[in-house]
Scaffold this motif. Structure first.
Motif, PDB file in Angstrom:
ATOM      1  N   GLY A 158       0.786  -1.223   0.000  1.00 26.22           N
ATOM      2  CA  GLY A 158       0.000   0.000   0.000  1.00 26.22           C
ATOM      3  C   GLY A 158       0.818   1.274   0.000  1.00 26.22           C
ATOM      4  O   GLY A 158       0.257   2.365  -0.014  1.00 26.22           O
ATOM      5  N   SER A 159       2.150   1.157  -0.005  1.00 24.19           N
ATOM      6  CA  SER A 159       2.987   2.364   0.054  1.00 24.19           C
ATOM      7  C   SER A 159       3.263   2.976  -1.315  1.00 24.19           C
ATOM      8  O   SER A 159       3.924   4.013  -1.417  1.00 24.19           O
ATOM      9  N   GLU A 160       2.788   2.338  -2.392  1.00 22.29           N
ATOM     10  CA  GLU A 160       2.828   2.905  -3.749  1.00 22.29           C
ATOM     11  C   GLU A 160       4.242   3.259  -4.211  1.00 22.29           C
ATOM     12  O   GLU A 160       4.454   4.225  -4.938  1.00 22.29           O
ATOM     13  N   GLY A 161       5.222   2.476  -3.785  1.00 19.99           N
ATOM     14  CA  GLY A 161       6.589   2.716  -4.224  1.00 19.99           C
ATOM     15  C   GLY A 161       7.253   3.905  -3.582  1.00 19.99           C
ATOM     16  O   GLY A 161       8.321   4.334  -4.035  1.00 19.99           O
ATOM     17  N   THR A 162       6.677   4.443  -2.502  1.00 17.69           N
ATOM     18  CA  THR A 162       7.256   5.624  -1.855  1.00 17.69           C
ATOM     19  C   THR A 162       8.226   5.269  -0.732  1.00 17.69           C
ATOM     20  O   THR A 162       8.951   6.139  -0.253  1.00 17.69           O
ATOM     21  N   LEU A 163       8.238   4.004  -0.291  1.00 18.46           N
ATOM     22  CA  LEU A 163       9.131   3.592   0.792  1.00 18.46           C
ATOM     23  C   LEU A 163      10.170   2.574   0.342  1.00 18.46           C
ATOM     24  O   LEU A 163      11.203   2.420   0.984  1.00 18.46           O
ATOM     25  N   GLY A 164       9.915   1.863  -0.719  1.00 13.39           N
ATOM     26  CA  GLY A 164      10.821   0.864  -1.261  1.00 13.39           C
ATOM     27  C   GLY A 164      10.260   0.351  -2.567  1.00 13.39           C
ATOM     28  O   GLY A 164       9.062   0.484  -2.828  1.00 13.39           O
TER      29      GLY A 164
ATOM     30  N   LYS B 255       8.399   8.198   6.031  1.00  7.51           N
ATOM     31  CA  LYS B 255       8.920   8.510   4.701  1.00  7.51           C
ATOM     32  C   LYS B 255      10.285   9.187   4.800  1.00  7.51           C
ATOM     33  O   LYS B 255      11.238   8.813   4.103  1.00  7.51           O
ATOM     34  N   ARG B 256      10.414  10.181   5.692  1.00  9.62           N
ATOM     35  CA  ARG B 256      11.690  10.892   5.822  1.00  9.62           C
ATOM     36  C   ARG B 256      12.783   9.967   6.344  1.00  9.62           C
ATOM     37  O   ARG B 256      13.951  10.081   5.944  1.00  9.62           O
ATOM     38  N   ALA B 257      12.423   9.043   7.238  1.00 16.32           N
ATOM     39  CA  ALA B 257      13.426   8.130   7.789  1.00 16.32           C
ATOM     40  C   ALA B 257      13.935   7.144   6.740  1.00 16.32           C
ATOM     41  O   ALA B 257      15.135   6.855   6.674  1.00 16.32           O
ATOM     42  N   LEU B 258      13.027   6.607   5.930  1.00 18.24           N
ATOM     43  CA  LEU B 258      13.401   5.584   4.955  1.00 18.24           C
ATOM     44  C   LEU B 258      13.869   6.165   3.628  1.00 18.24           C
ATOM     45  O   LEU B 258      14.603   5.511   2.884  1.00 18.24           O
TER      46      LEU B 258
ATOM     47  N   PRO C 109      15.182   9.783   2.949  1.00 16.94           N
ATOM     48  CA  PRO C 109      15.448  11.172   3.339  1.00 16.94           C
ATOM     49  C   PRO C 109      15.611  12.131   2.166  1.00 16.94           C
ATOM     50  O   PRO C 109      15.356  13.334   2.307  1.00 16.94           O
ATOM     51  N   LEU C 110      16.017  11.631   1.016  1.00 19.26           N
ATOM     52  CA  LEU C 110      16.170  12.497  -0.155  1.00 19.26           C
ATOM     53  C   LEU C 110      14.894  12.579  -0.979  1.00 19.26           C
ATOM     54  O   LEU C 110      14.834  13.308  -1.967  1.00 19.26           O
ATOM     55  N   ASN C 111      13.870  11.812  -0.599  1.00 19.83           N
ATOM     56  CA  ASN C 111      12.582  11.786  -1.292  1.00 19.83           C
ATOM     57  C   ASN C 111      12.729  11.507  -2.786  1.00 19.83           C
ATOM     58  O   ASN C 111      12.213  12.226  -3.631  1.00 19.83           O
ATOM     59  N   ILE C 112      13.448  10.422  -3.095  1.00 21.58           N
ATOM     60  CA  ILE C 112      13.609  10.047  -4.498  1.00 21.58           C
ATOM     61  C   ILE C 112      12.602   8.990  -4.922  1.00 21.58           C
ATOM     62  O   ILE C 112      12.388   8.792  -6.127  1.00 21.58           O
ATOM     63  N   LEU C 113      11.973   8.280  -3.973  1.00 20.99           N
ATOM     64  CA  LEU C 113      11.085   7.172  -4.327  1.00 20.99           C
ATOM     65  C   LEU C 113       9.669   7.673  -4.576  1.00 20.99           C
ATOM     66  O   LEU C 113       8.944   8.056  -3.652  1.00 20.99           O
TER      67      LEU C 113
END
Length: 473
Positions: free
Chosen positions: A208-214, A452-455, A457-461
């Motif tokens: 359910g994270s839509e590719g934003t965490l991994g 999100k910031r922890a996993l 931090p550069l917000n590339i995902l």
């Protein structure tokens, strides 16, 4: 475009050129800068604007994904995973450019453990591909969102569909995941054991994270044995409220229905035309029962009795595979059948989910809202778990009509949340539903942002999805 925007665009193009230089030796002709290919990977089956990436790469291994993520990390470029592009809320858009990873070539079924009722697949495998492979082993994977979606995409949006009322959603049917994290590390979230109390539940965190965490590269799925017997059928009702109340009574009675789907009168008319059926054009339930010969007959008979209590029926059942398949093919063609009602229009498709006891109230209010808004729309739902969809057919050249449609979508989200429901039962958040998350989750949204910031931090995902206040690096 402002001077700042022009400068940022020029600077990003430089980083993209560096990325291409580093990735071309690894991917060769599996790296594309072709404008048509880029445009295809910005396409979404929704009214949201299409936003293409700068580069598309076609991954074949987990190592390929690691290579892309490491380059994107070093150069501060977004990376967007792409399955088959059937998501409905802009999940595959690239609002900040960057690199899209196409998983269509990672479509191998790696292992089937028939004795353990599980399998391991790559994310590009589609649900129909998997079930065709499993059929001869007497097994099947039950999650059926309608579209022939990739399993990686289904993990990303926590998909469900027509079988969810009995078999659950992707949340219940994903055992473990292998994922590439934002720092390039490869993580396996869990073993194949059916249960564990060992540490945090990373599997559910990524589902359910839509590719934003991994970025998922392998999926271990729960399988089920093919039922000994199946009965499908349709049951017409005189009014929408009656059909919904019959659903509520069916679920509350504990009847183990496998599928129970609602289609409104206009939607039934569209289905009849496209699939050449002759079903009564009234609010209708499509149902399916799984079990032994005796149990499915008993279940079907009991449902017929419940339907009659609410003025429904007769319940017309089918047991031959070809007849059952014809009914469900018609149901799965609902999206295209609805579009046929208004040629030249675009579809605004949205969903909501409420506690089953509020279903009739929510659907009835939504139908009244559509009528008062002077909008053409069909309604369909996986109503056994309180989830339904509206498909608005909108003339995009009519600004006033577009605005009415957008306003309606917002009211539906607020209505569902007010009933202790959710703004999205299975389509996910993407770009389209971000604005409703504060209302739905309150302080919980800050917890999501902290994760999100922890996993990442550069917000590339997959930036610009789910969390509205986090921009791309």
């Amino acid at each position: 475009m402002t001077i700042v925007e022009r400068t940022e665009s020029f600077e990003r193009r430089g980083r993209v050129a560096q990325a291409v230089e580093r990735l071309r030796p690894i991917f060769g002709d599996r790296l594309s800068l072709n404008e048509t290919v880029l445009a295809q990977h910005g396409q979404t089956t929704t009214w949201l604007p299409h936003e293409a990436p700068d580069v598309v790469v076609f991954a074949e291994t987990t190592a390929d994904v690691v290579a892309v993520v490491e380059v994107c990390r070093d150069l501060r470029l977004p990376v967007v995973p792409y399955g088959v592009g059937t998501s409905l809320e802009g999940q595959v858009n690239a609002p900040f450019g960057g690199i899209t990873i196409d998983f269509s070539r990672m479509n191998r079924i790696l292992t089937v453990h028939a004795e353990d009722l599980d399998c391991v697949v790559e994310p590009g495998v589609t649900r129909t591909q998997l079930n065709a492979y499993l059929r001869d082993q007497g097994l099947f994977f039950p999650i059926d969102p309608g579209a022939d979606a990739s399993l990686g995409g289904m993990v990303g949006t926590r998909a469900s569909g027509t079988n969810a009322v009995r078999y659950g959603t992707m949340r219940e049917n994903v055992i473990a995941l292998t994922a590439v994290m934002a720092d390039g590390s490869v993580v396996r979230t869990q073993s194949r054991a059916r249960k564990s109390s060992s540490g945090y539940d990373l599997t559910r965190l990524l589902v359910g994270s839509e590719g934003t965490l991994g970025i998922v590269t392998e999926i271990t799925l729960r399988l089920h044995g093919l039922p000994e017997a199946i009965i499908s059928g349709v049951c017409p009702f005189g009014a929408i409220g009656d059909a919904c109340n019959a659903v509520i009574a069916t679920i509350q009675s504990g009847l183990p229905v496998a599928r129970i789907e609602f289609i409104d009168e206009l939607g039934l008319r569209a289905v009849n035309r496209r699939s050449h059926l002759d079903l009564p054009e009234t609010p209708t339930l499509f149902l399916e029962f799984h079990g032994t010969e005796a149990s499915v007959a008993e279940q079907a008979a009991r449902f017929g009795e419940i339907a009659a209590e609410f003025g429904g029926g007769p319940f017309r059942s089918e047991s031959r595979p070809e007849d059952r398949n014809r009914l469900w093919h018609a149901r799965h063609e609902f999206y295209w059948a609805s579009r046929d009602l208004r040629p030249g229009s675009e579809s605004f498709v949205t969903d909501a989910c409420v506690p089953i006891s509020r279903l009739a109230e929510c659907v009835t209010e939504t139908m009244r809202d559509l009528e008062e808004s002077d909008l053409v729309a069909t309604v369909v739902g996986h109503v056994g778990d309180g989830n339904f969809h509206t498909q608005l057919l909108v003339d995009m050249s009519d600004a006033a009509e577009v605005e009415r449609a957008k306003t309606f979508v917002g009211r539906l989200a607020h209505r569902a949340i007010a009933m202790d429901g959710t703004c999205t039962g299975e389509h996910g958040v993407g770009q389209g539903k971000m604005k409703y998350l504060i209302e739905e989750h309150g302080p919980g949204l800050a917890v999501m942002a902290a994760l999100k910031r922890a996993l990442d931090p550069l917000n590339i995902l997959n930036p610009g999805k789910i969390l509205p206040d986090i921009a791309a690096a």
